[in-house]
Design an enzyme around this catalytic site. Structure first.
Site, short mmCIF file in Angstrom:
data_model
loop_
_atom_site.label_atom_id
_atom_site.label_comp_id
_atom_site.label_asym_id
_atom_site.label_seq_id
_atom_site.Cartn_x
_atom_site.Cartn_y
_atom_site.Cartn_z
N LYS A 192 -89.36 -10.20 35.32
CA LYS A 192 -88.90 -9.24 34.30
C LYS A 192 -87.70 -8.42 34.79
O LYS A 192 -86.75 -8.24 34.04
CB LYS A 192 -90.03 -8.24 33.94
CG LYS A 192 -91.18 -8.84 33.19
CD LYS A 192 -92.04 -7.76 32.57
CE LYS A 192 -92.61 -6.77 33.59
NZ LYS A 192 -93.52 -7.36 34.57
N ARG A 194 -97.77 -0.14 29.24
CA ARG A 194 -98.65 -0.92 30.11
C ARG A 194 -100.10 -0.95 29.61
O ARG A 194 -100.93 -1.60 30.20
CB ARG A 194 -98.70 -0.29 31.50
CG ARG A 194 -97.52 -0.56 32.41
CD ARG A 194 -97.50 -1.96 32.93
NE ARG A 194 -97.38 -2.13 34.36
CZ ARG A 194 -96.26 -2.09 35.06
NH1 ARG A 194 -95.13 -1.83 34.47
NH2 ARG A 194 -96.27 -2.32 36.35
N ARG A 242 -90.94 -12.46 47.39
CA ARG A 242 -90.00 -11.54 46.76
C ARG A 242 -89.51 -10.51 47.78
O ARG A 242 -90.28 -10.02 48.59
CB ARG A 242 -90.69 -10.80 45.60
CG ARG A 242 -89.78 -9.79 44.94
CD ARG A 242 -90.14 -9.59 43.51
NE ARG A 242 -91.09 -8.52 43.33
CZ ARG A 242 -91.40 -8.03 42.13
NH1 ARG A 242 -90.84 -8.51 41.04
NH2 ARG A 242 -92.27 -7.07 42.01
N ARG A 300 -92.04 -5.18 49.20
CA ARG A 300 -92.67 -3.95 48.68
C ARG A 300 -94.16 -3.93 49.02
O ARG A 300 -94.81 -4.97 48.97
CB ARG A 300 -92.51 -3.91 47.15
CG ARG A 300 -91.30 -3.14 46.69
CD ARG A 300 -90.99 -3.39 45.24
NE ARG A 300 -92.14 -3.35 44.34
CZ ARG A 300 -92.06 -3.61 43.03
NH1 ARG A 300 -90.89 -3.90 42.48
NH2 ARG A 300 -93.12 -3.56 42.26
N ARG A 343 -102.92 -6.00 40.75
CA ARG A 343 -101.97 -5.77 39.65
C ARG A 343 -102.15 -6.81 38.55
O ARG A 343 -102.00 -6.50 37.37
CB ARG A 343 -100.53 -5.80 40.19
CG ARG A 343 -100.21 -4.58 41.04
CD ARG A 343 -98.95 -4.77 41.84
NE ARG A 343 -97.77 -4.75 41.01
CZ ARG A 343 -96.60 -5.29 41.39
NH1 ARG A 343 -96.48 -5.91 42.54
NH2 ARG A 343 -95.57 -5.22 40.58
P1 AMP Z 1 -93.33 -2.40 38.29
O1 AMP Z 1 -92.11 -2.29 39.13
O2 AMP Z 1 -93.04 -2.34 36.81
O3 AMP Z 1 -94.21 -3.56 38.65
O4 AMP Z 1 -94.20 -1.08 38.59
C1 AMP Z 1 -94.69 -0.80 39.89
C2 AMP Z 1 -95.86 0.16 39.79
O5 AMP Z 1 -95.43 1.39 39.14
C3 AMP Z 1 -97.03 -0.31 38.93
O6 AMP Z 1 -97.90 -1.17 39.65
C4 AMP Z 1 -97.67 1.01 38.54
O7 AMP Z 1 -98.41 1.56 39.62
C5 AMP Z 1 -96.46 1.91 38.32
N1 AMP Z 1 -96.00 1.85 36.91
C6 AMP Z 1 -94.83 1.35 36.42
N2 AMP Z 1 -94.75 1.46 35.09
C7 AMP Z 1 -95.91 2.06 34.70
C8 AMP Z 1 -96.45 2.43 33.44
N3 AMP Z 1 -95.80 2.19 32.30
N4 AMP Z 1 -97.68 3.03 33.44
C9 AMP Z 1 -98.35 3.27 34.58
N5 AMP Z 1 -97.90 2.93 35.80
C10 AMP Z 1 -96.70 2.32 35.87
#
Ligand code: AMP
Length: 217
Positions: free
Chosen positions: A16, A91, A131, A164, A175
């Site tokens: 994404k 989410r 990654r 990460r 996740r």
């Molecule tokens: P991502 O980079 O989008 O995978 O986000 C990394 C982490 O940030 C996720 O695993 C969540 O812990 C937090 N996070 C990102 N976006 C959200 C959201 N919309 N709601 C809650 N937690 C979020």
């Protein structure tokens, strides 16, 4: 004018972030990644940021209330009024309700396009182990499918790339579980109102982008 209010959905590791950057550049709309915004904000050492960091490291979701504040502020900025690409939000169903409220106030809820990038769990676990992310500018690479030009350095800013914490295998599985339980129902939430586009997320990033742009036209 063609609608450019895009919600990008798909499991962690579907590509994404990479697609979001390319699509937003092509369409000249801001890329809003809640993950990037949160990662940036936890660099500051406050009690709240430490708590948020721990939630992220466990692969769980940060509070809906905090996300609402972040997303309301961002969507009210000048550059979002003609279009945007949301990456990582909503989410869960509660965040979808909030987004519906915000976009309905702006009279653009009916114009939303949901773009789903789909990839199997097995493929994701394999991918995320490879990654590498830039802690400085957020650029994302994959050691196998999209390697950096110079060994472990960011193509854009030269910073050393990292794995990460939340890309480690146990966290990835957590996740994915969160995605299936909480985020997948979001697809259903939007299915009645939004235009829906589903793309297979396997192949080179440029090929996937081509498919996306074709469907968007
Ligand atoms: P991502 O980079 O989008 O995978 O986000 C990394 C982490 O940030 C996720 O695993 C969540 O812990 C937090 N996070 C990102 N976006 C959200 C959201 N919309 N709601 C809650 N937690 C979020």
């Amino acid at each position: 004018m063609r609608s450019r209010f895009i919600v990008l959905l798909g499991p962690p590791g579907a590509g994404k972030g990479t697609q979001a950057k390319m699509i937003s550049e092509k369409l000249k709309i801001p890329h809003i990644s809640t993950g990037d915004i949160l990662r940036e904000s936890v660099k500051k050492e406050t009690p709240l940021s430490r708590e948020v960091k721990q939630v992220m490291e466990r692969g769980e979701l940060v509070s809906d209330l905090l996300l609402e504040k972040i997303i309301r502020e961002r969507l009210n900025e000048e550059d979002c009024q003609e279009g945007f690409l949301l990456d990582g939000y909503p989410r869960n169903i509660s965040q979808s309700e909030t987004l519906k409220e915000i976009l309905s106030e702006k009279n653009i809820f009916k114009d939303v396009i949901v773009l789903e990038i789909s990839v199997s769990d097995d493929e994701i676990v394999k991918r995320l182990k490879n990654r590498r992310s830039c802690p400085e500018c957020g650029m994302v690479f994959n050691l196998i499918t999209n390697p950096p030009k110079n060994d472990n350095k960011c193509d854009s800013c030269g910073t050393d790339l990292i794995l990460r914490d939340d890309d480690k295998e146990n966290t990835v599985r957590q996740r994915l579980l969160v995605y299936h339980q909480k985020t997948e129902p979001v697809l259903d939430f939007f299915s009645k109102s939004a235009k829906f586009l589903k793309i297979e997320g396997t192949g080179a990033p440029e090929e996937i982008l081509e498919k996306v742009l074709e469907k968007l036209n």
